[in-house]
Design a protein around this motif. Structure first.
Motif, PDB file in Angstrom:
ATOM      1  N   SER A  20      -4.207   8.375  -2.980  1.00  0.00           N
ATOM      2  CA  SER A  20      -5.389   9.149  -2.626  1.00  0.00           C
ATOM      3  C   SER A  20      -6.456   8.990  -3.700  1.00  0.00           C
ATOM      4  O   SER A  20      -6.134   9.020  -4.893  1.00  0.00           O
ATOM      5  N   ARG A  75      -8.453  11.148  -4.627  1.00  0.00           N
ATOM      6  CA  ARG A  75      -8.555  12.417  -5.345  1.00  0.00           C
ATOM      7  C   ARG A  75      -7.560  12.513  -6.499  1.00  0.00           C
ATOM      8  O   ARG A  75      -7.633  13.423  -7.310  1.00  0.00           O
ATOM      9  N   VAL A 109     -17.418   5.674  -0.264  1.00  0.00           N
ATOM     10  CA  VAL A 109     -16.862   7.015   0.011  1.00  0.00           C
ATOM     11  C   VAL A 109     -15.614   7.242  -0.843  1.00  0.00           C
ATOM     12  O   VAL A 109     -15.436   8.314  -1.421  1.00  0.00           O
ATOM     13  N   ASP A 151     -16.719   7.939  -4.334  1.00  0.00           N
ATOM     14  CA  ASP A 151     -17.310   9.271  -4.452  1.00  0.00           C
ATOM     15  C   ASP A 151     -16.260  10.374  -4.430  1.00  0.00           C
ATOM     16  O   ASP A 151     -16.480  11.454  -4.986  1.00  0.00           O
ATOM     17  N   GLN A 152     -15.113  10.134  -3.796  1.00  0.00           N
ATOM     18  CA  GLN A 152     -14.044  11.133  -3.727  1.00  0.00           C
ATOM     19  C   GLN A 152     -13.197  11.192  -4.995  1.00  0.00           C
ATOM     20  O   GLN A 152     -12.436  12.132  -5.170  1.00  0.00           O
TER      21      GLN A 152
END
Length: 161
Positions: free
Chosen positions: A58, A60, A81, A84-85
């Motif tokens: 992930s 994150r 994206v 950015d996460q």
């Protein structure tokens, strides 16, 4: 990242040493360079001695994005994206000629290839090759460690450069 208002030199140094000894790359490969990235994680090359063997599923959970391969204009928004996460601080490596400059797909009239990941991401380390050897990726990890912490793992801290 160190605070610009208050400086805690010893604490910042210890935090940066912890960061460089536990880089968590994102499980993310686009093309043939990803095979070399996977080979780097195998026992022969042993990324675990640098604390970077835990490829995270992930964004994150990751702090290092290794762009390994050809980036198309259709994939570019999705890659952005993912970037950015990722939580701060985060770093980006461009692995291979395709991620650096478009590689063999860079020719007049081509319309679908992004000519380098640095066109849309802030790339910290460039690792050339087509595809680059696993040793080159390990060298890139060492360069990133040096960039993050300011010290070289293999150099005597008392030696004068």
């Amino acid at each position: 990242m160190p605070s610009s208002i208050v400086q805690f030199a010893v604490a910042d140094k210890l935090i940066n040493i912890g960061r460089v000894n536990s880089l968590w790359p994102l499980t993310f490969g686009i093309a043939c360079c990803a095979i070399e990235m996977m080979a780097t994680g195998c026992a022969r090359f042993d990324m675990s001695r640098f604390g970077a063997e835990v490829f995270r599923p992930s964004p994150r959970q990751a702090d290092l994005m290794i762009v390994a391969g050809t980036v198309t204009k259709k994939m570019m928004p999705g890659i952005k994206v993912l970037y950015d996460q990722m939580p701060e601080p985060k770093w980006v490596m461009a692995l291979g000629n395709c991620a650096i400059s478009g590689g063999p797909f860079s020719f007049e009239g081509q319309y679908s290839i992004v000519l380098g990941a640095d066109k849309f991401l802030p790339v910290d380390i460039y690792i050339p090759g087509c595809p680059p050897r696993p040793e080159a990726l390990l060298e890139g990890i060492l360069q990133l460690e040096n960039k993050i912490s300011g010290w070289n793992r293999w150099k005597d801290p008392e030696a004068k450069a």
